[in-house]
Design an enzyme around this catalytic site. Structure first.
Site, PDB file in Angstrom:
ATOM      1  N   LYS A 217      -5.639  -4.215 -10.426  1.00  0.00           N
ATOM      2  CA  LYS A 217      -4.442  -3.479 -10.018  1.00  0.00           C
ATOM      3  C   LYS A 217      -3.775  -2.921 -11.269  1.00  0.00           C
ATOM      4  O   LYS A 217      -3.450  -3.663 -12.193  1.00  0.00           O
ATOM      5  CB  LYS A 217      -3.484  -4.412  -9.274  1.00  0.00           C
ATOM      6  N   ARG A 227       7.860   1.700  -3.382  1.00  0.00           N
ATOM      7  CA  ARG A 227       9.019   0.945  -3.866  1.00  0.00           C
ATOM      8  C   ARG A 227      10.283   1.375  -3.131  1.00  0.00           C
ATOM      9  O   ARG A 227      11.208   0.582  -2.969  1.00  0.00           O
ATOM     10  CB  ARG A 227       9.129   1.068  -5.388  1.00  0.00           C
ATOM     11  N   LYS A 241       5.778  -2.668 -15.405  1.00  0.00           N
ATOM     12  CA  LYS A 241       4.990  -3.837 -15.004  1.00  0.00           C
ATOM     13  C   LYS A 241       3.759  -3.998 -15.893  1.00  0.00           C
ATOM     14  O   LYS A 241       2.809  -4.690 -15.539  1.00  0.00           O
ATOM     15  CB  LYS A 241       4.584  -3.708 -13.529  1.00  0.00           C
ATOM     16  N   GLU A 257     -11.511  -8.876 -14.697  1.00  0.00           N
ATOM     17  CA  GLU A 257     -10.541  -9.354 -13.697  1.00  0.00           C
ATOM     18  C   GLU A 257     -11.247  -9.729 -12.396  1.00  0.00           C
ATOM     19  O   GLU A 257     -10.958 -10.762 -11.794  1.00  0.00           O
ATOM     20  CB  GLU A 257      -9.485  -8.271 -13.409  1.00  0.00           C
ATOM     21  N   LYS A 272      -6.890  -0.867  -7.084  1.00  0.00           N
ATOM     22  CA  LYS A 272      -5.651  -0.193  -6.685  1.00  0.00           C
ATOM     23  C   LYS A 272      -4.999   0.449  -7.892  1.00  0.00           C
ATOM     24  O   LYS A 272      -4.884  -0.224  -8.901  1.00  0.00           O
ATOM     25  CB  LYS A 272      -4.725  -1.238  -6.068  1.00  0.00           C
ATOM     26  N   SER A 298       0.816   4.565  -1.845  1.00  0.00           N
ATOM     27  CA  SER A 298       1.870   5.415  -1.293  1.00  0.00           C
ATOM     28  C   SER A 298       1.917   6.801  -1.938  1.00  0.00           C
ATOM     29  O   SER A 298       2.055   7.806  -1.230  1.00  0.00           O
ATOM     30  CB  SER A 298       3.213   4.704  -1.448  1.00  0.00           C
ATOM     31  N   TYR A 337      -2.217   4.357   4.569  1.00  0.00           N
ATOM     32  CA  TYR A 337      -1.133   4.677   5.503  1.00  0.00           C
ATOM     33  C   TYR A 337      -1.602   5.693   6.538  1.00  0.00           C
ATOM     34  O   TYR A 337      -0.909   5.930   7.520  1.00  0.00           O
ATOM     35  CB  TYR A 337       0.089   5.184   4.729  1.00  0.00           C
TER      36      TYR A 337
HETATM   37  C1  PBG Z   1       3.705  -5.428  -4.658  1.00  0.00           C
HETATM   38  C2  PBG Z   1       2.907  -4.252  -4.219  1.00  0.00           C
HETATM   39  C3  PBG Z   1       3.013  -2.928  -4.642  1.00  0.00           C
HETATM   40  C4  PBG Z   1       2.144  -2.194  -3.845  1.00  0.00           C
HETATM   41  C5  PBG Z   1       1.505  -3.096  -2.998  1.00  0.00           C
HETATM   42  N1  PBG Z   1       1.974  -4.366  -3.258  1.00  0.00           N
HETATM   43  C6  PBG Z   1       3.918  -2.272  -5.618  1.00  0.00           C
HETATM   44  C7  PBG Z   1       3.880  -2.669  -7.025  1.00  0.00           C
HETATM   45  O1  PBG Z   1       3.028  -3.422  -7.485  1.00  0.00           O
HETATM   46  O2  PBG Z   1       4.773  -2.231  -7.747  1.00  0.00           O
HETATM   47  C8  PBG Z   1       1.970  -0.712  -3.896  1.00  0.00           C
HETATM   48  C9  PBG Z   1       1.445  -0.074  -2.643  1.00  0.00           C
HETATM   49  C10 PBG Z   1       1.631   1.387  -2.544  1.00  0.00           C
HETATM   50  O3  PBG Z   1       2.111   2.075  -3.477  1.00  0.00           O
HETATM   51  O4  PBG Z   1       1.296   1.915  -1.479  1.00  0.00           O
HETATM   52  N2  PBG Z   1       3.251  -6.169  -5.696  1.00  0.00           N
END
Ligand code: PBG
Length: 349
Positions: A217, A227, A241, A257, A272, A298, A337
């Protein structure tokens, strides 16, 4: 050589004329007719390829639009089961729950995330009561629950405490499993969390609960609209992050990982974001042969929707093409989505 007026000679220089394959081999032969294109198609998309992420929040009778994600809504616990029922009827095997937590319930430790009657657990129960045979997946992470929007607990200097965070994640996984969650999906990127969650689940009689690890990720700007959807945009602000999510420049690190998560007991792994990281999906699939999923996040969704709503692209075709790209890259499935819209389109044929 001066142009002699013969286009054929000018456009096809010697090597192709002399090549052994052409004109015996003509790639366009298989593409000439619809039946032949269908016959030679390498990858397929079916409703069983989709994991549908859904947002839930407190309230009654809600289908509240998420502004930054046109077509996506937040459901209250009394409407979510109907939405999931539609997905189930379309053949979608599993939904993934994401909570919008009311701001006044958030604190630095994300304590609401481990309370047995929290929003996530009530949503799981509502879905499972109405549809016992659809899979329910839940994120295990702190960011929707913390006042600072990070996926972990912090020390006094703002540093994310890995092992303390893992303890909370295990607790979160247990209450979700207890509520009926089928697939625990740690999305936090703390070290050692897959092994710890597996151990906790096994110790408490949840040996059957699967783990889909957010293994590779990345610290991505494509999470922006999500968010807003879960209400962590304002809590996180411009904080990064990058000390726990991966550097978008890396792919060898993704393999390390994934290898660790497999060794720690992951049943399925995920890359992701999705579309900008299809190369990573391919490497992971080729190397490990694991059930491998991509998350069309998203920002990817909203870009396609924005283009379509402005009339700049054909939304339906771009949606299907983008989803097929995950299959082509080697993914077993996609978190998207678009799941319901795409499944409807597949059903229509
Ligand atoms: C939470 C999480 C996130 C997403 C899924 N789980 C956001 C992040 O890590 O900041 C993102 C999913 C998306 O953007 O559709 N840890």
């Amino acid at each position: 050589m001066p142009f002699n007026g013969k286009v054929r000679d000018a456009a096809r220089p010697a090597p192709i004329q002399a090549g052994p394959a052409f004109p015996t081999t003509r790639m366009r032969r298989n593409r000439r007719t619809d039946w032949s294109r269908r016959l030679t198609q390498e990858n397929v998309l079916t409703p069983a390829d989709f994991i549908w992420p859904i947002f839930v929040r407190e309230g009654d009778n809600l289908r509240e639009p998420v502004e930054a994600m046109p077509g996506v809504a937040r459901y209250s616990c009394d409407t979510v089961a109907d939405a999931v029922g539609e997905a189930k009827d379309l053949g979608i095997p599993v939904v993934a729950i994401f909570p919008f937590i009311e701001p006044d319930l958030k604190d630095a430790g994300g304590s609401i995330s481990t309370q047995e009657d929290n929003l996530v657990c009530r949503a799981i129960r509502a879905i499972k009561a109405a549809h016992p045979d659809i899979g329910v997946q839940c994120d295990v992470a702190l960011d929707p629950f913390t006042s600072h929007g990070h996926d972990g607990v912090l020390d006094e200097n703002g540093e994310i405490l890995n092992d303390d965070t893992v303890d909370v994640l295990c607790h979160q996984a247990l209450i979700q499993a207890e509520a009926g969650c089928d697939v625990i999906s740690p999305s936090d990127m703390m070290d050692g969390r897959i092994g710890a969650v597996r151990h906790a689940l096994d110790e408490h009689g949840f040996g059957h609960v699967q783990i889909l690890a957010y293994s590779a990720k990345y610290a991505s700007a494509f999470y922006g609209p999500f968010r807003e959807a879960v209400g962590s945009a304002s809590t996180l602000g411009t904080a990064s992050k990058a000390t726990y999510q991966m550097n978008p420049a890396n792919t060898d690190e993704a393999l390390r990982e994934v290898a660790l998560d497999i060794a720690e007991g992951a049943d399925m792994v995920m890359v992701k974001p999705g579309m900008p990281y299809l190369d990573v999906i391919r490497r992971v699939k080729d190397k490990f042969g694991m059930p491998t999923y991509g998350y069309q996040v998203s920002g990817e969704y909203s870009m396609i929707q924005a283009g379509a709503l402005n009339g700049w692209i054909d939304g339906e075709r771009c949606m299907m093409e983008s989803l097929m790209a995950f299959k082509r890259a080697g993914a077993n499935g996609v978190l998207s989505y678009f799941s319901v819209e795409a499944a409807k389109l597949l059903k229509r044929g």
